[in-house]
Design a protein around this motif. Structure first.
Motif, PDB file in Angstrom:
ATOM      1  N   TYR A   1     -13.574  36.159 137.160  1.00  0.00           N
ATOM      2  CA  TYR A   1     -13.453  36.505 135.743  1.00  0.00           C
ATOM      3  C   TYR A   1     -13.153  37.977 135.464  1.00  0.00           C
ATOM      4  O   TYR A   1     -13.175  38.389 134.313  1.00  0.00           O
ATOM      5  CB  TYR A   1     -14.748  36.117 135.019  1.00  0.00           C
ATOM      6  N   SER A   2     -12.856  38.769 136.477  1.00  0.00           N
ATOM      7  CA  SER A   2     -12.595  40.190 136.227  1.00  0.00           C
ATOM      8  C   SER A   2     -11.220  40.403 135.606  1.00  0.00           C
ATOM      9  O   SER A   2     -10.979  41.411 134.937  1.00  0.00           O
ATOM     10  CB  SER A   2     -12.717  41.004 137.522  1.00  0.00           C
TER      11      SER A   2
ATOM     12  N   HIS B   1     -18.437  41.120 135.770  1.00  0.00           N
ATOM     13  CA  HIS B   1     -17.877  40.004 135.014  1.00  0.00           C
ATOM     14  C   HIS B   1     -18.295  38.649 135.572  1.00  0.00           C
ATOM     15  O   HIS B   1     -18.494  37.697 134.829  1.00  0.00           O
ATOM     16  CB  HIS B   1     -16.345  40.092 134.998  1.00  0.00           C
TER      17      HIS B   1
ATOM     18  N   LYS C   1     -21.066  35.748 131.110  1.00  0.00           N
ATOM     19  CA  LYS C   1     -21.071  36.663 129.966  1.00  0.00           C
ATOM     20  C   LYS C   1     -22.488  36.874 129.449  1.00  0.00           C
ATOM     21  O   LYS C   1     -22.897  38.001 129.113  1.00  0.00           O
ATOM     22  CB  LYS C   1     -20.187  36.100 128.845  1.00  0.00           C
TER      23      LYS C   1
ATOM     24  N   ARG D   1     -24.497  39.010 131.849  1.00  0.00           N
ATOM     25  CA  ARG D   1     -24.049  40.404 131.717  1.00  0.00           C
ATOM     26  C   ARG D   1     -24.662  41.053 130.472  1.00  0.00           C
ATOM     27  O   ARG D   1     -25.103  42.199 130.508  1.00  0.00           O
ATOM     28  CB  ARG D   1     -22.521  40.446 131.657  1.00  0.00           C
TER      29      ARG D   1
END
Length: 211
Positions: free
Chosen positions: A123-124, A156, A145, A148
């Protein structure tokens, strides 16, 4: 002996284990492999044992009694790697969801680019997942998400399981105090590394659902 060990935890992976081992050994960089098998009833451990004659001093097998979870398998492997003095230790799945050709990219992120911990990140750079139903992609993406947001980790893909550690990271983290054994194990390991101020780098990879 290579300076890097790839740890592959297994449970009933007879369809994939020989292919993934040979794919890792076909890379231009020399990697050693440790398979941590939880007494797979399908004979995965025996397949690995048979291959050890072909890959002497490069392929290792640790067989545990019972199915004890992903986290404990990796911790078992980490302790083994620390004892053997490997400089770099990589987590990898047996089912080709992690591309063996990306191993060198994770290794170089630590060896050349100075990261203490490199993450094969889905997901970066957008969402790089193949063959997952959209519901599962969204669940995984927003879970990362959420983690994070809650932890404030600048990562990510917090649940990624394709990770390279420098040995000093694993020596610093108190492995016996890791609480989680399932996929939350991956979050806890990254969180503890981040809290110890280790340098973390995400390497964008394409994740393909198991074959």
């Amino acid at each position: 002996m290579s300076d890097v060990l790839v740890i592959i935890p297994t449970y009933n992976e007879k369809e994939n284990i020989e292919a993934i081992i040979k794919a890792v050994f076909q890379q231009q960089k020399a990697f050693d492999i440790l398979v941590v098998d939880d007494s797979s009833p399908d004979g995965t451990g025996q397949i690995v044992s048979n291959l050890q004659g072909e890959f002497a001093d490069r392929l290792f097998l640790e067989e545990r009694q019972g199915k004890n979870g992903l986290g404990t398998a990796y911790i078992h492997g980490f302790k083994w790697a620390i004892e053997k003095k490997y400089d770099y230790i990589i987590e990898m799945d047996a089912d080709f969801s992690h591309n063996p050709e990306d191993l060198i990219r994770l290794y170089n992120a630590c060896k050349i680019e100075g990261a203490d911990l490199s993450i094969g990140s889905r997901y970066s750079k957008g969402v790089n997942v193949v063959n997952w139903p959209m519901k599962r992609v969204l669940l995984s993406y927003f879970a990362s998400k959420y983690v994070r947001f809650i932890t404030r980790m600048p990562i990510h893909d917090t649940t990624a399981g394709f990770v390279c550690y420098k040995r000093k990271v694993l020596e610093t983290i108190q492995l016996d105090k890791i609480k989680f054994v399932g996929y939350a194990f991956q979050i806890e390991m990254k969180f503890k590394a981040w809290k110890h101020l280790f340098k973390i780098k995400e390497v964008s990879v394409i994740f393909t659902d198991r074959t």
